[in-house]
Design a protein around this motif. Structure first.
Motif, PDB file in Angstrom:
ATOM      1  N   PRO A  72     -10.177   0.827  -1.083  1.00 37.50           N
ATOM      2  CA  PRO A  72      -8.807   0.316  -1.000  1.00 37.50           C
ATOM      3  C   PRO A  72      -7.866   0.977  -2.002  1.00 37.50           C
ATOM      4  O   PRO A  72      -8.287   1.690  -2.919  1.00 37.50           O
ATOM      5  CB  PRO A  72      -8.970  -1.179  -1.330  1.00 37.50           C
ATOM      6  CG  PRO A  72     -10.436  -1.468  -1.237  1.00 37.50           C
ATOM      7  CD  PRO A  72     -11.126  -0.189  -1.571  1.00 37.50           C
ATOM      8  N   VAL A 124       0.377   4.087   7.202  1.00 40.35           N
ATOM      9  CA  VAL A 124      -0.368   2.924   6.715  1.00 40.35           C
ATOM     10  C   VAL A 124      -0.193   1.741   7.666  1.00 40.35           C
ATOM     11  O   VAL A 124      -0.471   0.600   7.304  1.00 40.35           O
ATOM     12  CB  VAL A 124       0.064   2.525   5.284  1.00 40.35           C
ATOM     13  CG1 VAL A 124      -0.255   3.627   4.297  1.00 40.35           C
ATOM     14  CG2 VAL A 124       1.547   2.169   5.229  1.00 40.35           C
ATOM     15  N   GLN A 138      -4.305  -7.572   1.950  1.00 43.96           N
ATOM     16  CA  GLN A 138      -4.137  -6.980   0.632  1.00 43.96           C
ATOM     17  C   GLN A 138      -4.430  -7.960  -0.491  1.00 43.96           C
ATOM     18  O   GLN A 138      -4.925  -7.555  -1.547  1.00 43.96           O
ATOM     19  CB  GLN A 138      -2.721  -6.412   0.497  1.00 43.96           C
ATOM     20  CG  GLN A 138      -2.557  -5.390  -0.606  1.00 43.96           C
ATOM     21  CD  GLN A 138      -3.435  -4.162  -0.427  1.00 43.96           C
ATOM     22  OE1 GLN A 138      -3.966  -3.935   0.667  1.00 43.96           O
ATOM     23  NE2 GLN A 138      -3.602  -3.378  -1.475  1.00 43.96           N
ATOM     24  N   LEU A 194      -5.946   0.571   6.492  1.00 39.01           N
ATOM     25  CA  LEU A 194      -6.103  -0.404   5.420  1.00 39.01           C
ATOM     26  C   LEU A 194      -6.750  -1.712   5.854  1.00 39.01           C
ATOM     27  O   LEU A 194      -6.812  -2.667   5.089  1.00 39.01           O
ATOM     28  CB  LEU A 194      -4.745  -0.673   4.749  1.00 39.01           C
ATOM     29  CG  LEU A 194      -3.542  -1.023   5.609  1.00 39.01           C
ATOM     30  CD1 LEU A 194      -3.587  -2.450   6.113  1.00 39.01           C
ATOM     31  CD2 LEU A 194      -2.265  -0.783   4.827  1.00 39.01           C
ATOM     32  N   VAL A 198       0.837  -1.204   0.000  1.00 43.49           N
ATOM     33  CA  VAL A 198       0.000   0.000   0.000  1.00 43.49           C
ATOM     34  C   VAL A 198       0.870   1.251   0.000  1.00 43.49           C
ATOM     35  O   VAL A 198       0.613   2.205  -0.752  1.00 43.49           O
ATOM     36  CB  VAL A 198      -0.952  -0.005   1.209  1.00 43.49           C
ATOM     37  CG1 VAL A 198      -1.659   1.336   1.332  1.00 43.49           C
ATOM     38  CG2 VAL A 198      -1.978  -1.116   1.062  1.00 43.49           C
TER      39      VAL A 198
END
Length: 347
Positions: free
Chosen positions: A164, A99, A267, A125, A8
């Motif tokens: 996202p 993050v 992710q 996230l 990310v």
């Protein structure tokens, strides 16, 4: 921790550079003194891979939401304060974007006490908002979902639902999908490929047993072993499974599979949603993994499969062109609302 946060951060930096900004990525664990960051990383990795009950206890004590007091992450995070402020000053930064939850604790603490003079944004996230993400000193929060944003809003801090962050290749036609399909067809003709994710660290519960279950059900189990060479060697001995190490062409691989069996709501699951690949939550990691899988299922973004028979039932429900598959794909696409950088102050 793992590769999701790095992925990310890297994509946000790429987007910032494309806008003409100068982006720098820093690992907050490396800013901690005395080797503390290395120790934290190793301890977390060992616990989620080998002592899941231990991490479940840590999550309950430090991270879990709900009523009651929990120890704060600020005392640990502020040990990196001097190094972060020195880095911000040296780079003449205009904004800091966190993050990772420890970074969010650090920037919130510094902003609240005037130690960080530039705005601090937090890109949260995770689908599950645990309390170590939250600090009222931060200037803005960017969230994946409206449900997550509603939890953050209790801090009385500005919050935006951005969806996202994934690389553009995950939302474009996957050029490498045909090569993956050819490889699958050579290995197991006529069997739909089902992807099992163990994350970058190979953290998964009984992946060999799950692979055998899928093979018995008529599927080709494709196991992502990440950078765990031992897991790769062990799964390579499973005759019905295709074990993979680190994969560079994730957009092509996801586009070529029938479904993703996910254990972390991280992710890889987000990338699958971007690709339009159905996600099934099965044997989740303890703590934030289990909570994230539950939140995804509650939003209709994944199918919950608490056991083997439920996993096979979910795969049947999500067959090609089925209403369940179409509906989940539509909800996944709707999650992506825009560019998160549009909500970052000073950009």
């Amino acid at each position: 921790m793992g590769a999701g946060h790095d992925t990310v951060a890297g994509e946000l930096a790429r987007r910032a550079a494309a806008r003409g900004h100068e982006a720098h990525v820093a690992d907050v664990l490396r800013l901690l003194p005395y080797g503390l960051g290395t120790g934290l990383r190793r301890g977390y990795r060992a616990s989620v891979r080998h002592l899941p009950w231990l991490y479940a206890g840590v999550y309950g004590a430090f991270l879990r939401g709900g009523p009651g007091r929990r120890p704060s992450g600020v005392p640990l995070a502020r040990l990196a304060g001097d190094r972060l402020t020195e880095l911000v000053d040296r780079l003449d930064a205009d904004v800091v974007v966190s993050v990772f939850h420890l970074a969010a604790q650090l920037t919130g603490h510094l902003r609240a006490r005037g130690g960080l003079e530039v705005p601090s944004a937090v890109f949260l996230l995770d689908f599950a908002v645990h309390r170590q993400w939250l600090h009222p000193g931060n200037d803005r929060y960017l969230c994946l979902t409206d449900a997550a944003a509603e939890e953050v809003r209790r801090l009385a801090v500005p919050v935006v639902t951005t969806g996202p962050v994934v690389a553009p290749a995950f939302r474009a036609p996957a050029l490498g999908a045909a090569r993956w399909r050819e490889r699958f067809a050579r290995r197991a003709p006529g069997r739909p490929a089902v992807l099992l994710s163990a994350g970058a660290w190979g953290a998964a519960s009984r992946p060999a047993a799950t692979a055998r279950l899928l093979a018995a059900g008529g599927y080709l189990p494709v196991v992502l072993c990440g950078r765990d060479e031992r897991l790769l060697a062990r799964l390579s001995r499973e005759p019905a499974a295709l074990a993979l190490g680190w994969v560079d062409d994730m957009p092509g691989l996801l586009a070529a599979c029938h479904a993703l069996v996910d254990n972390a709501a991280g992710q890889t699951a987000v990338q699958a949603l971007a690709t339009g690949l159905p996600v099934i939550g099965h044997r989740p990691l303890p703590g934030h993994g289990a909570e994230g899988v539950r939140r995804m299922a509650g939003l209709g973004l994944s199918e919950p499969a608490p056991d083997g028979p439920a996993l096979l039932t979910a795969l049947t429900r999500l067959r090609a062109d089925s209403p369940a598959r179409t509906a989940q794909a539509a909800r996944g696409r709707a999650l992506f609302r825009g560019d998160a950088l549009d909500a970052v102050p000073n950009l």
